[in-house]
Enzyme design. Structure first.
Site, PDB file in Angstrom:
ATOM      1  N   HIS A   1     -56.135 -54.035  -9.061  1.00 41.88           N
ATOM      2  CA  HIS A   1     -55.833 -54.463  -7.554  1.00 41.88           C
ATOM      3  C   HIS A   1     -56.904 -55.238  -7.036  1.00 41.88           C
ATOM      4  CE1 HIS A   1     -52.972 -51.161  -7.986  1.00 41.88           C
ATOM      5  NE2 HIS A   1     -52.178 -51.930  -8.007  1.00 41.88           N
TER       6      HIS A   1
ATOM      7  N   ASP B   1     -59.280 -52.611  -5.923  1.00 43.24           N
ATOM      8  CA  ASP B   1     -59.844 -51.958  -7.094  1.00 43.24           C
ATOM      9  C   ASP B   1     -61.118 -52.601  -7.110  1.00 43.24           C
ATOM     10  OD1 ASP B   1     -57.763 -50.047  -7.477  1.00 43.24           O
ATOM     11  OD2 ASP B   1     -56.856 -51.570  -8.755  1.00 43.24           O
TER      12      ASP B   1
ATOM     13  N   GLU C   1     -42.376 -54.146 -16.695  1.00 43.30           N
ATOM     14  CA  GLU C   1     -42.437 -52.798 -17.215  1.00 43.30           C
ATOM     15  C   GLU C   1     -41.258 -52.188 -17.734  1.00 43.30           C
ATOM     16  OE1 GLU C   1     -44.810 -50.661 -14.157  1.00 43.30           O
ATOM     17  OE2 GLU C   1     -43.671 -48.885 -14.531  1.00 43.30           O
TER      18      GLU C   1
ATOM     19  N   ASP D   1     -48.794 -48.892 -18.218  1.00 43.85           N
ATOM     20  CA  ASP D   1     -49.141 -48.436 -16.721  1.00 43.85           C
ATOM     21  C   ASP D   1     -48.454 -46.980 -16.653  1.00 43.85           C
ATOM     22  OD1 ASP D   1     -49.338 -48.288 -14.370  1.00 43.85           O
ATOM     23  OD2 ASP D   1     -47.791 -49.902 -13.632  1.00 43.85           O
TER      24      ASP D   1
ATOM     25  N   ASP E   1     -39.637 -43.393 -10.427  1.00 43.14           N
ATOM     26  CA  ASP E   1     -40.287 -44.079 -11.308  1.00 43.14           C
ATOM     27  C   ASP E   1     -41.614 -43.238 -11.876  1.00 43.14           C
ATOM     28  OD1 ASP E   1     -41.760 -46.149 -12.606  1.00 43.14           O
ATOM     29  OD2 ASP E   1     -42.713 -46.882 -10.884  1.00 43.14           O
TER      30      ASP E   1
ATOM     31  N   HIS F   1     -39.285 -50.042 -14.992  1.00 42.37           N
ATOM     32  CA  HIS F   1     -38.634 -50.741 -14.101  1.00 42.37           C
ATOM     33  C   HIS F   1     -37.146 -51.372 -14.633  1.00 42.37           C
ATOM     34  CE1 HIS F   1     -42.889 -51.740 -11.836  1.00 42.37           C
ATOM     35  NE2 HIS F   1     -42.352 -50.320 -12.295  1.00 42.37           N
TER      36      HIS F   1
ATOM     37  N   GLU G   1     -43.749 -59.091 -11.242  1.00 42.15           N
ATOM     38  CA  GLU G   1     -43.498 -57.761 -11.905  1.00 42.15           C
ATOM     39  C   GLU G   1     -42.354 -57.197 -11.234  1.00 42.15           C
ATOM     40  OE1 GLU G   1     -46.562 -54.605 -12.111  1.00 42.15           O
ATOM     41  OE2 GLU G   1     -45.095 -53.300 -12.567  1.00 42.15           O
TER      42      GLU G   1
ATOM     43  N   ASP H   1     -43.281 -43.100 -15.210  1.00 43.47           N
ATOM     44  CA  ASP H   1     -44.653 -43.669 -15.637  1.00 43.47           C
ATOM     45  C   ASP H   1     -45.008 -43.029 -16.898  1.00 43.47           C
ATOM     46  OD1 ASP H   1     -44.595 -45.952 -13.941  1.00 43.47           O
ATOM     47  OD2 ASP H   1     -45.969 -45.359 -12.580  1.00 43.47           O
TER      48      ASP H   1
HETATM   49  C1  GLO Z   1     -45.331 -49.542  -9.522  1.00 43.48           C
HETATM   50  C2  GLO Z   1     -45.997 -50.707 -10.264  1.00 43.48           C
HETATM   51  C3  GLO Z   1     -47.356 -50.640 -10.258  1.00 43.48           C
HETATM   52  C4  GLO Z   1     -47.843 -52.050 -10.187  1.00 43.48           C
HETATM   53  C5  GLO Z   1     -49.324 -52.267 -10.052  1.00 43.48           C
HETATM   54  C6  GLO Z   1     -49.960 -53.665 -10.351  1.00 43.48           C
HETATM   55  O1  GLO Z   1     -44.196 -49.034  -9.925  1.00 43.48           O
HETATM   56  O2  GLO Z   1     -45.638 -50.584 -11.586  1.00 43.48           O
HETATM   57  O3  GLO Z   1     -48.217 -49.729 -10.931  1.00 43.48           O
HETATM   58  O4  GLO Z   1     -47.626 -52.550 -11.800  1.00 43.48           O
HETATM   59  O5  GLO Z   1     -49.474 -51.927  -8.953  1.00 43.48           O
HETATM   60  O6  GLO Z   1     -49.283 -54.472  -9.402  1.00 43.48           O
HETATM   61 MG    MG Z   2     -46.327 -51.742 -13.270  1.00 42.81          MG
END
Ligand code: GLO
Ligand code: MG
Length: 348
Positions: A52, A55, A213, A286, A251, A216, A177, A253
């Site tokens: 980010h 970051d 992703e 991710d 979500d 998602h 994304e 992950d």
């Molecule tokens: C959240 C997203 C997040 C993005 C990351 C990069 O649901 O997956 O993790 O991938 O912030 O923009």
């Molecule tokens: Mg992501």
């Protein structure tokens, strides 16, 4: 295309080693500094760092462009020192008091301007880190209630923002994304189809593509491997966030392949057969550690996801294509299903 097998390179972001806070409870693991996280990448078999903007440059809203560039250059030196590269930088447009109502689609023109300015700084960081990719996770570009924003106008604002970014610097690309919900009730760019349609309307469509992703796509009720195949057929799959998701809930992950091995196998297959990675694309993960994970184990989810990817790659490469083709030609999909499942189980 070269006949050599693709040598995949893996990436993750510093947020993937986290302290375990969730909406219902505080952190459970002590924080690890960015410098210490960087030291873990190579040990875990990763070469790319996802960022980010903050970051890379914490507190960037309070810094001048020159200060931001200097701090980003220092991060570049840290990466060089570890033999790592930056894969992408994403503007974090969901934490500031200016983005409560969204970034590019906020109803207030001043807040929309903030989102654009913040994105310009993100592009400056991209340049200094020596990469050429911005990821746009459009976290708050949507609504909690339909009546709050004009959905048609929001699309125009998104397009206008993308065009402004493309004009600001001609040396980078944007990967959108998509995610259908969370934090919003409904996001404006919920699937890769929406993202790619927007890309084609941009002033330079060749510089706008997507990141998919897995979770998602699943949250949108879609199959991630088909979504990836769709983007690949447009030449627009520029990054992935592989992970897993156990049905329609928050979500999660989860580690890649942890909830549905066959679905993960099909993602690896589509990537491998679509030539993903041959132009330098990274296999991004991710993934989140479970909240129950102890500090000493806080990178196991990353190691597991990478190991599962490589094991499934082996399954893709050892699939008996002749047998598969014969079953398809005979329209024996029951037989095909048995072959695939037994292959995954190590029986054939
Ligand atoms: C959240 C997203 C997040 C993005 C990351 C990069 O649901 O997956 O993790 O991938 O912030 O923009
Ligand atoms: Mg992501």
């Amino acid at each position: 295309m070269s006949t050599q097998p693709t040598k995949y390179r893996f990436s993750f972001g510093p947020w993937n080693i986290h302290e375990g806070a969730d909406p219902f409870g505080p952190t459970v693991r002590t924080p690890i500094s960015f410098a210490r996280k960087l030291k873990l990448y190579k040990k875990l078999g990763f070469d790319g760092v996802q960022f980010h903007d903050d970051d890379a440059v914490p507190g960037l809203d309070k810094l001048t462009p020159a200060q931001i560039a200097a701090k980003a250059r220092a991060v570049r030196r840290m990466l060089d020192g570890e033999g790592l590269v930056a894969e992408f930088v994403a503007p974090r447009l969901w934490e500031s008091p200016h983005t409560i109502d969204g970034g590019y689609t906020a109803n207030c023109p001043k807040e929309r301007q903030y989102a654009i300015e913040r994105s310009y700084r993100c592009i400056d960081i991209i340049r200094e880190l020596g990469c050429d990719l911005m990821v746009l996770w459009l976290a708050r570009e949507g609504t909690y209630i339909r009546e709050a924003k004009n959905a048609r106008v929001a699309v125009e604002w998104l397009l206008e923002a993308i065009n402004k970014m493309l004009a600001y610097d001609r040396g980078f690309r944007i990967a959108i994304e998509p995610k259908p919900n969370e934090p919003m009730d409904h996001a404006y760019i919920p699937t890769i189809g929406h993202a790619i349609a927007l890309a084609y309307r941009a002033d330079d469509p060749s510089r706008v593509g997507g990141l998919i992703e897995s979770a998602h796509a699943i949250l949108a009720g879609l199959d991630p491997s088909d979504e990836m195949a769709y983007a690949l057929s447009h030449g627009k799959l520029w990054s992935v966030h592989l992970n897993d998701q156990n049905g329609l809930k928050f979500d999660e992950d989860k580690s890649f392949g942890a909830a549905d091995l066959r679905r993960a196998f099909n993602q690896v297959r589509v990537l491998e057969e679509g030539g993903y990675g041959r132009n330098g694309e990274f296999v991004g993960l991710d993934v989140k550690a479970m909240r129950t994970t102890k500090l000493a184990d806080n990178t196991k989810h990353l190691a597991n996801s990478r190991a599962f990817f490589l094991a499934l790659l082996e399954k893709v490469r050892t699939l008996n294509r002749k047998k598969e083709a014969a079953l398809i030609a005979a329209r024996d999909y029951e037989g095909l299903e048995r072959y695939i499942v037994e292959h995954l189980m190590g029986l054939r």
